[in-house]
Design a protein around this motif. Structure first.
Motif, PDB file in Angstrom:
ATOM      1  N   PRO A   1       0.825  -1.214   0.000  1.00 46.55           N
ATOM      2  CA  PRO A   1       0.000   0.000   0.000  1.00 46.55           C
ATOM      3  C   PRO A   1       0.860   1.265   0.000  1.00 46.55           C
ATOM      4  CG  PRO A   1      -0.605  -1.502   1.794  1.00 46.55           C
ATOM      5  CD  PRO A   1       0.674  -2.005   1.217  1.00 46.55           C
ATOM      6  N   ARG A   2       0.503   2.204  -0.882  1.00 46.35           N
ATOM      7  CA  ARG A   2       1.207   3.497  -0.934  1.00 46.35           C
ATOM      8  C   ARG A   2       0.330   4.535  -0.235  1.00 46.35           C
ATOM      9  NH1 ARG A   2       0.742   3.989  -7.031  1.00 46.35           N
ATOM     10  NH2 ARG A   2      -1.265   3.210  -6.323  1.00 46.35           N
ATOM     11  N   ILE A   3       0.845   5.123   0.813  1.00 44.43           N
ATOM     12  CA  ILE A   3       0.032   6.025   1.631  1.00 44.43           C
ATOM     13  C   ILE A   3       0.596   7.441   1.577  1.00 44.43           C
ATOM     14  CG2 ILE A   3      -0.950   6.407   3.932  1.00 44.43           C
ATOM     15  CD1 ILE A   3      -0.201   3.439   4.551  1.00 44.43           C
ATOM     16  N   ALA A   4      -0.268   8.413   1.239  1.00 44.55           N
ATOM     17  CA  ALA A   4       0.125   9.826   1.274  1.00 44.55           C
ATOM     18  C   ALA A   4      -0.363  10.425   2.586  1.00 44.55           C
ATOM     19  CB  ALA A   4      -0.488  10.573   0.100  1.00 44.55           C
ATOM     20  N   VAL A   5       0.481  11.241   3.204  1.00 42.54           N
ATOM     21  CA  VAL A   5       0.118  11.847   4.482  1.00 42.54           C
ATOM     22  C   VAL A   5      -0.125  13.340   4.270  1.00 42.54           C
ATOM     23  CG1 VAL A   5       0.837  12.245   6.863  1.00 42.54           C
ATOM     24  CG2 VAL A   5       1.524  10.140   5.678  1.00 42.54           C
ATOM     25  N   ALA A   6      -1.287  13.819   4.710  1.00 39.68           N
ATOM     26  CA  ALA A   6      -1.612  15.241   4.563  1.00 39.68           C
ATOM     27  C   ALA A   6      -0.883  16.050   5.624  1.00 39.68           C
ATOM     28  CB  ALA A   6      -3.115  15.449   4.698  1.00 39.68           C
ATOM     29  N   ALA A   7      -0.562  17.301   5.268  1.00 41.39           N
ATOM     30  CA  ALA A   7       0.010  18.231   6.241  1.00 41.39           C
ATOM     31  C   ALA A   7      -1.121  18.801   7.099  1.00 41.39           C
ATOM     32  CB  ALA A   7       0.736  19.347   5.511  1.00 41.39           C
ATOM     33  N   LEU A   8      -0.763  19.505   8.142  1.00 44.37           N
ATOM     34  CA  LEU A   8      -1.775  20.103   9.020  1.00 44.37           C
ATOM     35  C   LEU A   8      -2.029  21.569   8.664  1.00 44.37           C
ATOM     36  CD1 LEU A   8      -3.463  19.737  11.683  1.00 44.37           C
ATOM     37  CD2 LEU A   8      -1.505  20.754  12.860  1.00 44.37           C
ATOM     38  N   ASN A   9      -0.972  22.288   8.351  1.00 44.96           N
ATOM     39  CA  ASN A   9      -1.040  23.745   8.208  1.00 44.96           C
ATOM     40  C   ASN A   9      -1.124  24.177   6.746  1.00 44.96           C
ATOM     41  OD1 ASN A   9      -0.730  24.649  11.046  1.00 44.96           O
ATOM     42  ND2 ASN A   9       1.172  23.465  10.912  1.00 44.96           N
ATOM     43  N   PRO A  10      -1.507  25.452   6.509  1.00 46.08           N
ATOM     44  CA  PRO A  10      -1.529  25.959   5.136  1.00 46.08           C
ATOM     45  C   PRO A  10      -0.162  25.780   4.477  1.00 46.08           C
ATOM     46  CG  PRO A  10      -2.357  27.635   6.671  1.00 46.08           C
ATOM     47  CD  PRO A  10      -1.881  26.490   7.490  1.00 46.08           C
ATOM     48  N   HIS A  11      -0.142  25.427   3.201  1.00 48.04           N
ATOM     49  CA  HIS A  11       1.112  25.235   2.446  1.00 48.04           C
ATOM     50  C   HIS A  11       2.057  24.279   3.178  1.00 48.04           C
ATOM     51  CE1 HIS A  11       0.487  29.627   0.817  1.00 48.04           C
ATOM     52  NE2 HIS A  11      -0.611  28.910   0.792  1.00 48.04           N
ATOM     53  N   ALA A  12       1.504  23.291   3.880  1.00 48.65           N
ATOM     54  CA  ALA A  12       2.317  22.343   4.655  1.00 48.65           C
ATOM     55  C   ALA A  12       3.264  23.073   5.611  1.00 48.65           C
ATOM     56  CB  ALA A  12       3.083  21.390   3.738  1.00 48.65           C
TER      57      ALA A  12
END
Lengths: 332, 342
Positions: free
Chosen positions: B207-218
C-alpha cells in the motif's frame, strides 16, 4: 471610450510567471482575452520566448497604446532595471524589480491608465532577504492602496471559479492559532467586505453567503466543539440583523457539492485549507485568486512560482488566463 | 471457491425508518451475492418483510434460531429473527430515538454471533447516528460502539473506501481544538500502521500512503506552523523505517488530487473535515465505510438513511453490495490465514 487594458505584473522572474504571460498572449484569440500589458524587462521576455520557441514578438510601449499593439505583439511597459532571472533559482538581486512591477501596476490602475491589476506569483524568501517588510503580496497591495488613497484598505482573499467562490476568514496562520483568531468581529468584517464587492464588482444584487462551521459536523450542537454555536452563529445573526443574507454554520464537508453550491454566491471558510481543498478539488487548473476590499480590481492565478518547472515550458497558463478574464469582467 | 468455504457475513437492515430494509430485501431476494459470501440476515423478520414490499420483491427465507444452525445447502435465505423491531410502530422517513435504540440492539446481537465465532463479518444497511445517540447509544460514532462491544483496546479507525482508494484520518469526531491536541508522532504512527495493515489484509500488497500536512502550504517551512517539522515528518520517517510506503506531509489542498490521479492507495488526513471535504466531492458517499482494526470486520455503505426516498423502492444498492463484497474479501483472507497458521 475604448476600454483600458489590464496591467499584468512580472512576478518572480525566475518562476513561471513570465512564460505564462507569453503563453497567455499566444492564446489571446482562442480565449478571447482582453488587451493586457506586462510590466517587465522586455529583453528578458524576448530571450525567454526564443528559448521556449514560443514565437511571441515583444513590443515596448506605453499603456495608452496597448490596445492597438496587442493584436500584433505582447505589449511590455518596461521596468527601469534589467532582471537577472535564472529559471528555478530566484536571485535576491531581482527583488527590487519584482517590487517595482507591483508598484507600477497599482499606480497605473490608480491613475486610470489600466483597468485592473493581474499579478503573477512572487516568492517570499528572496523578497524577505532583500528587506521587503510585508508578509505577502496581498498585504503589500493593501499598503499601496492606502498610499494612493489615504484610506485604510483591508484586503480579503477570495478563491473564485465559475462553479465556486470561497473566502477563507483566517488565512496564512498555523491551524493551531485559528480557534483563537476566529472572532465574531473578524467574521462580520470579512463578510461585509465580501458582500460589498459581490454587489459592486460581481454585480450580484442580493448576495447570499454561506458560512462553514469550524468543527466536524459544525460542532453537532456543541458536542464537537463550542465555536460554531458561540462565535460563528452569533456572527451570522449579527450579519442578518444588518440585512445580509448569511446562513450557517454548515458542516464543511457537505457545503461544497453541486447541489449545495446553488444555494449561495460565496462561501466563507474558517481557515485556509477549508477553502483551498474544495476549490482545488472542483477547479484545479482554473481557480483564480481575487483580492476584495481594495479600491481597484486585483486578480492572480492561484498557484505559486513553480520553480521546479520554471523555464521548461511545461507550465499551464489556464489559471492566469482565467485571472485575466475575471479581472476584465470585474472592472467593466 | 466452494460455497462451504465462503465467509459467513451477517447482513443487517439498519434503521427501519430508512432505506435499509428495502435495500436489504433487494440484494437478498435474487441471490446476487451468493458467490461472494454466505449471507445470513440478522434482525426482525417483519423489517425484512416490509423491505420486500417496498422493493417490490419476494424474499424466500427460512428462520433459524442461531447462525450455527443454518443449513447452507438450503437455497433459501437464512434469517435469524430477533423479534425486537415492529416496523409498523415507526413512521417511515422520520428520525426515531426508539428505532435508533433498536438499531443499536440489533448490531450488538450481531456482535454476539461474531464473538461466538458464528459469523466472520457484519455488513449493515444505513443507520442514523442521531437516532442511535438519542436512543441511548452514547458513542460519537458506531465505530467506537463496536470497539466497546468487542472490549477492543488497541487502535482502530474508520476508513472510507471507493474504487480501490482507502481514506483515513488520525483524529475523527472531536473538536478541531481536541484534534490539534491529539496529533502526535505516536497517533500518526499508529494510524499509518493501521492503514498499512488494513490495506494488506484487503489484498493490496504494497500500500502506498500519502500523508496530509496540518497547516496551510504544509507549514511553508515553519512560517505557518511547525507541526510538519516537529511531528508529521518524524512520524513518516519512523514508519518508512518500519517498511511502510508512506510519503508526505503534502499540502492538503492537493494531496487528494494526487491520490485520485492514482499515485497513492490511501491518504491519511490529520482531522475530520480535511479528509471529508475532498472525498465527499469525489463521491465517496457512493463508497464503503469500514471499521479497521477490530477482530470482526464491519462494513456499511457510506450513504445515509435517505429519508426523502424511503418506501419508494428506488434506493440504489451499489454501495451496499460493495460493502458486502469488501467485508467478504477481508474475511476470506482472514480465514485463509487462520487455515495456514493451523
Amino acid at each position: 471610450m475604448t476600454p483600458r487594458p489590464l496591467a499584468l505584473t512580472m512576478g518572480e522572474p525566475s518562476g513561471i510567471g513570465p512564460e505564462l504571460a507569453l503563453m497567455a498572449w499566444k492564446a489571446r484569440q482562442g480565449q478571447g482575452l482582453p488587451p493586457f500589458f506586462v510590466i517587465a524587462d522586455p529583453d528578458h521576455l524576448t530571450a525567454l520566448a526564443e528559448k521556449l520557441n514560443l514565437s511571441v514578438p515583444v513590443v515596448v510601449t506605453e499603456p495608452d497604446r496597448v490596445n492597438e499593439m496587442f493584436p500584433l505583439a505582447l505589449p511590455v511597459v518596461p521596468l527601469d532595471m534589467a532582471v537577472v532571472a535564472s529559471p528555478g533559482t530566484p536571485n535576491v538581486a531581482d527583488a527590487p524589480a519584482v517590487i517595482e512591477s507591483i508598484r507600477r501596476g497599482v499606480s497605473l490602475v490608480q491613475s486610470g491608465a489600466a483597468s485592473a491589476v493581474v499579478t503573477n506569483p512572487i516568492s517570499k524568501s528572496p523578497l524577505l532577504r532583500a528587506g521587503f517588510p510585508h508578509p505577502g503580496h496581498t498585504d503589500f497591495l493593501g499598503v499601496l492602496a492606502e498610499e494612493h488613497t489615504g484610506v485604510f484598505a483591508r484586503p480579503v482573499m477570495m478563491l473564485w471559479s465559475e462553479s465556486l467562490a470561497v473566502v477563507p476568514v483566517t488565512v496564512h496562520i498555523p491551524l493551531a492559532e485559528v480557534p483563537a483568531k476566529l472572532t465574531q468581529d473578524l467574521i462580520v468584517e470579512t463578510a461585509r467586505i465580501v458582500v460589498r464587492d459581490l454587489v459592486q464588482r460581481f454585480r450580484i444584487q442580493h448576495p447570499r453567503l454561506a458560512l462553514a462551521g469550524l468543527n466536524p459536523h459544525a460542532g453537532e450542537d456543541g458536542t464537537l466543539g463550542p465555536e460554531d454555536a458561540a462565535v460563528i452563529a452569533p456572527a451570522i445573526e449579527h450579519l442578518r440583523s444588518e440585512g445580509v443574507d448569511a446562513t450557517g454554520p454548515y458542516p464543511a464537508d457537505t457545503l461544497f457539492h453541486a447541489g449545495a453550491r446553488t444555494r449561495y454566491d460565496a462561501a466563507l471558510a474558517m481557515y485556509h485549507d477549508q477553502a483551498l481543498i474544495p476549490i482545488k478539488t472542483i477547479a484545479f487548473d482554473s481557480a483564480v485568486n481575487v483580492t476584495l476590499g481594495l479600491p481597484f480590481v486585483r486578480t492572480s492565478p492561484d498557484h505559486g512560482t513553480a520553480f521546479d518547472i520554471a523555464g521548461t515550458g511545461k507550465a499551464n497558463p489556464a489559471s492566469l488566463i482565467e485571472a485575466l478574464k475575471l479581472a476584465e469582467r470585474l472592472s467593466r | 471457491m466452494a460455497a462451504q468455504s465462503l465467509p459467513v457475513v451477517a447482513i443487517l437492515p439498519g434503521d427501519c425508518t430508512g432505506i435499509g430494509p428495502e435495500q436489504t430485501a433487494r440484494i437478498l431476494h435474487d441471490g446476487r451475492l451468493r458467490h461472494v459470501a454466505r449471507l445470513v440476515y440478522v434482525g426482525d423478520k417483519r423489517v425484512l418483510d416490509m423491505g420486500a414490499k417496498h422493493a417490490g420483491v419476494t424474499v424466500d427465507y427460512v428462520v433459524y434460531a442461531s447462525v450455527s444452525a443454518v443449513d447452507w445447502n438450503d437455497p433459501r435465505v437464512p434469517v435469524i429473527d430477533l423479534g425486537n423491531t415492529d416496523p409498523s410502530q415507526f413512521k417511515l422517513g422520520e428520525l426515531s430515538p426508539e428505532s435508533g435504540r433498536l438499531t443499536g440492539e440489533t448490531l450488538s446481537r450481531a456482535v454476539d454471533f461474531a464473538k461466538a465465532g458464528e459469523i466472520d463479518a457484519v455488513t449493515f444497511a444505513p443507520l442514523n447516528k442521531q437516532a442511535m445517540f438519542k436512543g441511548g447509544w452514547h458513542f460519537p460514532d458506531e465505530h467506537k460502539m463496536f470497539a466497546h462491544f468487542l472490549n477492543h483496546t488497541g487502535p482502530f479507525s474508520e476508513m472510507n473506501v471507493l474504487e480501490g482508494q482507502w481514506m483515513t484520518r488520525v483524529t475523527s469526531h472531536v473538536s478541531l481544538r481536541s484534534a490539534l491536541e491529539q496529533i502526535s508522532i505516536e497517533s500518526i504512527s499508529r494510524a499509518l500502521r493501521l492503514a498499512d495493515d488494513t490495506l494488506r489484509k484487503a489484498g493490496i500488497e504494497k500500500p502506498r500512503i500519502a500523508v496530509a500536512a496540518l497547516n496551510p502550504h504544509a507549514g511553508e517551512g515553519g512560517l505557518f506552523g511547525t507541526e510538519e517539522i516537529d511531528i508529521i515528518r518524524p512520524a513518516i520517517e519512523a514508519m518508512q523505517r518500519e517498511g511502510i510506503l508512506c510519503e508526505g506531509p503534502f499540502p492538503s489542498d492537493t494531496v487528494y488530487l494526487k491520490a485520485f490521479a492514482g499515485h497513492y492507495d490511501s491518504v491519511l488526513a490529520m482531522y475530520h473535515d480535511q479528509g471529508q471535504i475532498a472525498t465527499k466531492l469525489k463521491g465517496f458517499n457512493k463508497g464503503v465505510t469500514i471499521t479497521a482494526g477490530l477482530e470482526t470486520v464491519f462494513t456499511t455503505p457510506a450513504h445515509g438513511t435517505a429519508f426523502d426516498i424511503v418506501g419508494k423502492g428506488i434506493a440504489d444498492t451499489g454501495a451496499y453490495e460493495a460493502a458486502v463484497k469488501l467485508a467478504a474479501r477481508i474475511a476470506s483472507r482472514k480465514i485463509e490465514e487462520r487455515a495456514r497458521a493451523a
